[in-house]
Design a protein around this motif. Structure first.
Motif, PDB file in Angstrom:
ATOM      1  N   GLN A  30       0.821  -1.215   0.000  1.00  0.00           N
ATOM      2  CA  GLN A  30       0.000   0.000   0.000  1.00  0.00           C
ATOM      3  C   GLN A  30       0.853   1.264   0.000  1.00  0.00           C
ATOM      4  O   GLN A  30       0.573   2.212  -0.725  1.00  0.00           O
ATOM      5  CB  GLN A  30      -0.923  -0.014   1.220  1.00  0.00           C
ATOM      6  CG  GLN A  30      -1.956   1.072   1.254  1.00  0.00           C
ATOM      7  CD  GLN A  30      -3.078   0.852   0.247  1.00  0.00           C
ATOM      8  OE1 GLN A  30      -3.316  -0.255  -0.182  1.00  0.00           O
ATOM      9  NE2 GLN A  30      -3.725   1.924  -0.130  1.00  0.00           N
ATOM     10  N   ASP A  31       1.924   1.284   0.793  1.00  0.00           N
ATOM     11  CA  ASP A  31       2.750   2.486   0.915  1.00  0.00           C
ATOM     12  C   ASP A  31       3.701   2.690  -0.264  1.00  0.00           C
ATOM     13  O   ASP A  31       4.397   3.693  -0.322  1.00  0.00           O
ATOM     14  CB  ASP A  31       3.528   2.473   2.232  1.00  0.00           C
ATOM     15  CG  ASP A  31       4.482   1.291   2.337  1.00  0.00           C
ATOM     16  OD1 ASP A  31       4.307   0.302   1.594  1.00  0.00           O
ATOM     17  OD2 ASP A  31       5.405   1.355   3.180  1.00  0.00           O
ATOM     18  N   GLN A  32       3.720   1.755  -1.214  1.00  0.00           N
ATOM     19  CA  GLN A  32       4.617   1.886  -2.371  1.00  0.00           C
ATOM     20  C   GLN A  32       3.871   1.895  -3.695  1.00  0.00           C
ATOM     21  O   GLN A  32       4.480   1.754  -4.756  1.00  0.00           O
ATOM     22  CB  GLN A  32       5.638   0.756  -2.350  1.00  0.00           C
ATOM     23  CG  GLN A  32       6.528   0.789  -1.133  1.00  0.00           C
ATOM     24  CD  GLN A  32       7.482  -0.385  -1.086  1.00  0.00           C
ATOM     25  OE1 GLN A  32       7.473  -1.262  -1.938  1.00  0.00           O
ATOM     26  NE2 GLN A  32       8.344  -0.407  -0.081  1.00  0.00           N
ATOM     27  N   LYS A  33       2.560   2.066  -3.649  1.00  0.00           N
ATOM     28  CA  LYS A  33       1.768   2.012  -4.884  1.00  0.00           C
ATOM     29  C   LYS A  33       2.200   3.054  -5.901  1.00  0.00           C
ATOM     30  O   LYS A  33       2.304   2.757  -7.089  1.00  0.00           O
ATOM     31  CB  LYS A  33       0.285   2.175  -4.572  1.00  0.00           C
ATOM     32  CG  LYS A  33      -0.332   0.911  -4.077  1.00  0.00           C
ATOM     33  CD  LYS A  33      -1.819   1.036  -3.983  1.00  0.00           C
ATOM     34  CE  LYS A  33      -2.346  -0.290  -3.475  1.00  0.00           C
ATOM     35  NZ  LYS A  33      -3.763  -0.300  -3.320  1.00  0.00           N
ATOM     36  N   ASP A  34       2.424   4.282  -5.440  1.00  0.00           N
ATOM     37  CA  ASP A  34       2.774   5.332  -6.382  1.00  0.00           C
ATOM     38  C   ASP A  34       4.095   5.064  -7.087  1.00  0.00           C
ATOM     39  O   ASP A  34       4.291   5.495  -8.218  1.00  0.00           O
ATOM     40  CB  ASP A  34       2.820   6.693  -5.678  1.00  0.00           C
ATOM     41  CG  ASP A  34       1.430   7.143  -5.218  1.00  0.00           C
ATOM     42  OD1 ASP A  34       0.428   6.749  -5.853  1.00  0.00           O
ATOM     43  OD2 ASP A  34       1.352   7.870  -4.218  1.00  0.00           O
ATOM     44  N   GLU A  35       4.992   4.331  -6.446  1.00  0.00           N
ATOM     45  CA  GLU A  35       6.296   4.052  -7.059  1.00  0.00           C
ATOM     46  C   GLU A  35       6.319   2.752  -7.865  1.00  0.00           C
ATOM     47  O   GLU A  35       7.020   2.664  -8.871  1.00  0.00           O
ATOM     48  CB  GLU A  35       7.393   3.961  -5.984  1.00  0.00           C
ATOM     49  CG  GLU A  35       7.622   5.221  -5.177  1.00  0.00           C
ATOM     50  CD  GLU A  35       6.698   5.328  -3.982  1.00  0.00           C
ATOM     51  OE1 GLU A  35       6.236   4.295  -3.472  1.00  0.00           O
ATOM     52  OE2 GLU A  35       6.413   6.461  -3.550  1.00  0.00           O
ATOM     53  N   GLN A  36       5.566   1.735  -7.440  1.00  0.00           N
ATOM     54  CA  GLN A  36       5.711   0.401  -8.030  1.00  0.00           C
ATOM     55  C   GLN A  36       4.542  -0.071  -8.882  1.00  0.00           C
ATOM     56  O   GLN A  36       4.707  -1.006  -9.664  1.00  0.00           O
ATOM     57  CB  GLN A  36       5.939  -0.628  -6.914  1.00  0.00           C
ATOM     58  CG  GLN A  36       7.213  -0.439  -6.153  1.00  0.00           C
ATOM     59  CD  GLN A  36       7.403  -1.504  -5.078  1.00  0.00           C
ATOM     60  OE1 GLN A  36       6.633  -2.439  -4.970  1.00  0.00           O
ATOM     61  NE2 GLN A  36       8.446  -1.352  -4.276  1.00  0.00           N
ATOM     62  N   HIS A  56      -7.716  -4.184  -8.234  1.00  0.00           N
ATOM     63  CA  HIS A  56      -8.765  -3.529  -7.463  1.00  0.00           C
ATOM     64  C   HIS A  56      -9.059  -2.189  -8.140  1.00  0.00           C
ATOM     65  O   HIS A  56      -8.152  -1.492  -8.596  1.00  0.00           O
ATOM     66  CB  HIS A  56      -8.333  -3.312  -6.013  1.00  0.00           C
ATOM     67  CG  HIS A  56      -9.461  -2.965  -5.118  1.00  0.00           C
ATOM     68  ND1 HIS A  56     -10.003  -1.703  -5.052  1.00  0.00           N
ATOM     69  CD2 HIS A  56     -10.187  -3.733  -4.273  1.00  0.00           C
ATOM     70  CE1 HIS A  56     -11.005  -1.703  -4.200  1.00  0.00           C
ATOM     71  NE2 HIS A  56     -11.129  -2.928  -3.702  1.00  0.00           N
ATOM     72  N   ASP A  57     -10.326  -1.832  -8.213  1.00  0.00           N
ATOM     73  CA  ASP A  57     -10.733  -0.608  -8.901  1.00  0.00           C
ATOM     74  C   ASP A  57     -10.056   0.632  -8.314  1.00  0.00           C
ATOM     75  O   ASP A  57      -9.674   1.541  -9.050  1.00  0.00           O
ATOM     76  CB  ASP A  57     -12.254  -0.461  -8.835  1.00  0.00           C
ATOM     77  CG  ASP A  57     -12.758   0.675  -9.679  1.00  0.00           C
ATOM     78  OD1 ASP A  57     -12.561   0.631 -10.907  1.00  0.00           O
ATOM     79  OD2 ASP A  57     -13.336   1.623  -9.107  1.00  0.00           O
ATOM     80  N   ASP A  58      -9.880   0.668  -7.014  1.00  0.00           N
ATOM     81  CA  ASP A  58      -9.265   1.831  -6.369  1.00  0.00           C
ATOM     82  C   ASP A  58      -7.813   2.034  -6.803  1.00  0.00           C
ATOM     83  O   ASP A  58      -7.301   3.156  -6.757  1.00  0.00           O
ATOM     84  CB  ASP A  58      -9.317   1.692  -4.845  1.00  0.00           C
ATOM     85  CG  ASP A  58     -10.741   1.756  -4.308  1.00  0.00           C
ATOM     86  OD1 ASP A  58     -11.639   2.249  -5.021  1.00  0.00           O
ATOM     87  OD2 ASP A  58     -10.954   1.296  -3.174  1.00  0.00           O
ATOM     88  N   ASP A  59      -7.152   0.979  -7.239  1.00  0.00           N
ATOM     89  CA  ASP A  59      -5.749   1.096  -7.640  1.00  0.00           C
ATOM     90  C   ASP A  59      -5.580   1.838  -8.964  1.00  0.00           C
ATOM     91  O   ASP A  59      -4.487   2.330  -9.255  1.00  0.00           O
ATOM     92  CB  ASP A  59      -5.098  -0.282  -7.733  1.00  0.00           C
ATOM     93  CG  ASP A  59      -4.868  -0.899  -6.366  1.00  0.00           C
ATOM     94  OD1 ASP A  59      -4.934  -0.170  -5.351  1.00  0.00           O
ATOM     95  OD2 ASP A  59      -4.627  -2.128  -6.311  1.00  0.00           O
ATOM     96  N   LEU A  60      -6.619   1.934  -9.756  1.00  0.00           N
ATOM     97  CA  LEU A  60      -6.504   2.643 -11.033  1.00  0.00           C
ATOM     98  C   LEU A  60      -6.087   4.101 -10.831  1.00  0.00           C
ATOM     99  O   LEU A  60      -5.363   4.661 -11.648  1.00  0.00           O
ATOM    100  CB  LEU A  60      -7.820   2.586 -11.809  1.00  0.00           C
ATOM    101  CG  LEU A  60      -8.165   1.251 -12.445  1.00  0.00           C
ATOM    102  CD1 LEU A  60      -9.537   1.328 -13.112  1.00  0.00           C
ATOM    103  CD2 LEU A  60      -7.121   0.830 -13.457  1.00  0.00           C
ATOM    104  N   SER A  61      -6.537   4.704  -9.751  1.00  0.00           N
ATOM    105  CA  SER A  61      -6.203   6.117  -9.501  1.00  0.00           C
ATOM    106  C   SER A  61      -4.722   6.307  -9.170  1.00  0.00           C
ATOM    107  O   SER A  61      -4.223   7.426  -9.229  1.00  0.00           O
ATOM    108  CB  SER A  61      -7.075   6.673  -8.374  1.00  0.00           C
ATOM    109  OG  SER A  61      -6.802   6.002  -7.161  1.00  0.00           O
TER     110      SER A  61
END
Length: 107
Positions: A30-36, A56-61
């Protein structure tokens, strides 16, 4: 023809799919989504063995504009998003994109 299902997301999201036998997955904390997340999705989209990518739909953002557009317009593999209260309209569009026709067409 691509036969594998690939799952991208948090370890909590991918665990159920792994227990069900999905072998292609990318855990993105969760804490590395923007990078990975971009790299993980791009890797799944370019894997010749993967025919369906589940997220997961929320990850598209969290995806960059280019990767998101590539994922949403990809025909093979097709992107399927789950959760987030997307409703049947989004699922309908995903099915239509995957098979090329609208099964619910009322014309």
């Amino acid at each position: 023809m691509s036969q594998e299902i690939g799952v991208v997301g948090s370890p909590e999201f991918t665990t159920g799919f792994r227990l069900a036998g999905v072998r292609k997955f990318a855990d993105v904390p969760q804490d590395q989504k923007d990078e990975q997340l971009d790299d993980a999705v791009e890797e799944m989209l370019t894997d010749d063995d993967v025919g369906i990518v589940v997220m997961h739909d929320d990850d598209l953002s969290h995806l960059s504009r280019g990767v998101r557009q590539d994922a949403e317009t990809s025909v093979e593999p097709v992107l399927v998003t789950l959760g987030g209260g997307t409703g049947s309209g989004n699922l309908r569009e995903q099915i239509k994109r995957a098979i090329g026709i609208d099964l619910m067409d009322e014309d």
